[in-house]
Design an enzyme around this catalytic site. Structure first.
Site, PDB file in Angstrom:
ATOM      1  CG  ASN A  52      -1.694   1.220   1.458  1.00 45.52           C
ATOM      2  OD1 ASN A  52      -1.754   2.077   0.582  1.00 45.52           O
ATOM      3  ND2 ASN A  52      -2.321   1.349   2.625  1.00 45.52           N
ATOM      4  CE  LYS A  58       0.069   2.994   4.917  1.00 45.34           C
ATOM      5  NZ  LYS A  58       0.280   3.028   6.349  1.00 45.34           N
ATOM      6  CG  HIS A  77      -5.589   1.737   5.557  1.00 36.05           C
ATOM      7  ND1 HIS A  77      -5.066   2.611   6.480  1.00 36.05           N
ATOM      8  CD2 HIS A  77      -4.625   0.833   5.291  1.00 36.05           C
ATOM      9  CE1 HIS A  77      -3.812   2.247   6.756  1.00 36.05           C
ATOM     10  NE2 HIS A  77      -3.522   1.169   6.043  1.00 36.05           N
ATOM     11  CD  GLU A  92      -2.523   5.154   7.157  1.00 32.84           C
ATOM     12  OE1 GLU A  92      -2.585   5.264   5.930  1.00 32.84           O
ATOM     13  OE2 GLU A  92      -1.576   4.605   7.757  1.00 32.84           O
ATOM     14  CD  GLU A 115      -3.100  -2.623   7.336  1.00 29.06           C
ATOM     15  OE1 GLU A 115      -2.059  -2.894   6.744  1.00 29.06           O
ATOM     16  OE2 GLU A 115      -3.692  -1.545   7.201  1.00 29.06           O
ATOM     17  N   GLY A 149       3.208   1.931  10.888  1.00 30.78           N
ATOM     18  CA  GLY A 149       4.187   3.005  10.746  1.00 30.78           C
ATOM     19  C   GLY A 149       4.920   3.340  12.036  1.00 30.78           C
ATOM     20  CB  SER A 191       6.000  -2.285  11.665  1.00 35.52           C
ATOM     21  OG  SER A 191       5.600  -0.972  12.029  1.00 35.52           O
TER      22      SER A 191
HETATM   23  P1  13P Z   1       3.459   0.151   7.625  1.00 33.89           P
HETATM   24  O1  13P Z   1       3.969  -1.100   6.950  1.00 33.89           O
HETATM   25  O2  13P Z   1       4.175   1.385   7.162  1.00 33.89           O
HETATM   26  O3  13P Z   1       3.438  -0.003   9.118  1.00 33.89           O
HETATM   27  O4  13P Z   1       1.928   0.353   7.150  1.00 33.89           O
HETATM   28  C1  13P Z   1       1.055  -0.702   7.231  1.00 33.89           C
HETATM   29  C2  13P Z   1      -0.190  -0.334   6.510  1.00 33.89           C
HETATM   30  O5  13P Z   1      -0.939   0.510   6.948  1.00 33.89           O
HETATM   31  C3  13P Z   1      -0.471  -1.018   5.231  1.00 33.89           C
HETATM   32  O6  13P Z   1      -1.758  -0.738   4.780  1.00 33.89           O
END
Ligand code: 13P
Length: 255
Positions: free
Chosen positions: A11, A13, A101, A103, A173, A179, A219
């Site tokens: 992803n 982002k 997601h 976010e 997740e 992150g 992560s």
């Molecule tokens: P990270 O791998 O940067 O922690 O992000 C995970 C994520 O949100 C994938 O959709």
């Protein structure tokens, strides 16, 4: 009976201009030349909307690399300034779409009910919905993890028949691991994945529960992928930061 082919998804982002996305995707396609549609794993990348068409141009020949959108709206068309419809997503060459997601839930106030409508629209359009669920750190500390996840999948998947959920992919997740460099231990991931699979069995059927792929995200890096993939209920990963570099993501793909 286990037919769950591992899915390694990236992803991207809100990163990369069109030129940067094309460059990363071409490099990834050349690093993944060994993979074919018969390989034992699938790869998917989700660039930003603006780069989807161009990226499709460079991965078209790479049989095992699929492309997904990071979000979409559920209406077919209309006066919804700034939104993207399922048909628009499909028309760029996407086969997958990430829905719900954390976010989107956190910064754009997406609720389980909207996520349910988006999942329905994806299924109707023939897109593979990757439905994301996960608890916050506070919810984990107050031992609400399972009730939060139960609610997210119960409402997120409300109203579907077993047949309609054939393409579904779930992504666990944990918000506290996204992150942050904090990965859930493989044991923590397995515990939740097994819970989610049990819920699918309870709410739908044993066959569906055994065929739905459940990805872990948060992560994921080249040095923790193998341990996660060794867990019986971890069927792939959804990678954020480490998917932005073709070299690093290729190492994850080739775990
Ligand atoms: P990270 O791998 O940067 O922690 O992000 C995970 C994520 O949100 C994938 O959709």
């Amino acid at each position: 009976m286990d037919t769950r082919k591992p899915l390694i998804a990236g992803n991207w982002k809100m990163f990369k201009t069109v030129a940067e996305a094309v460059q990363t995707a071409s490099k990834l396609a050349s690093l993944c030349q060994d993979l074919t549609s018969d390989s034992d794993r699938e790869v998917m990348i989700a660039p930003p909307f603006t780069a989807l068409s161009s990226v499709h141009g460079v991965i078209e020949g790479a049989a095992s690399i699929h492309m997904g959108a990071q979000n979409m709206f559920y209406e077919k068309q209309g006066a919804y300034t700034g939104e993207i419809s399922p048909d628009m997503v499909l028309s760029t060459g996407c086969t997958h779409v990430i829905i719900g997601h954390s976010e989107r839930r956190q910064y754009f106030n997406e609720q389980d009910e909207t996520i349910n409508q988006k999942t329905a629209a994806a299924i109707k359009a023939g897109l593979v919905p990757i439905l994301c669920v996960g608890e916050t750190e506070k919810q984990r500390e107050s031992e609400e993890t399972f009730s939060v996840l139960d609610k997210q999948i119960r409402i997120g998947l409300k109203g579907f028949s077993v047949d309609e959920l054939e393409l579904l992919v779930l992504a666990y997740e944990p918000v506290w691991a996204i992150g942050t460099g904090k990965t859930a231990t493989s044991g923590q991931a397995q515990e939740v994945h097994s819970f989610l699979r049990n819920q699918l069995e309870k709410n739908y059927s044993n066959v569906l529960a055994n065929s739905v792929r459940i990805l872990y995200g948060g992560s994921v890096k080249p040095d923790n992928i193998s341990e996660l993939m060794n867990m019986p209920d971890v069927d792939g990963v959804l990678v954020g930061g480490a998917s932005l570099s073709a070299d690093t993501f290729s190492q994850i793909v080739h775990y």
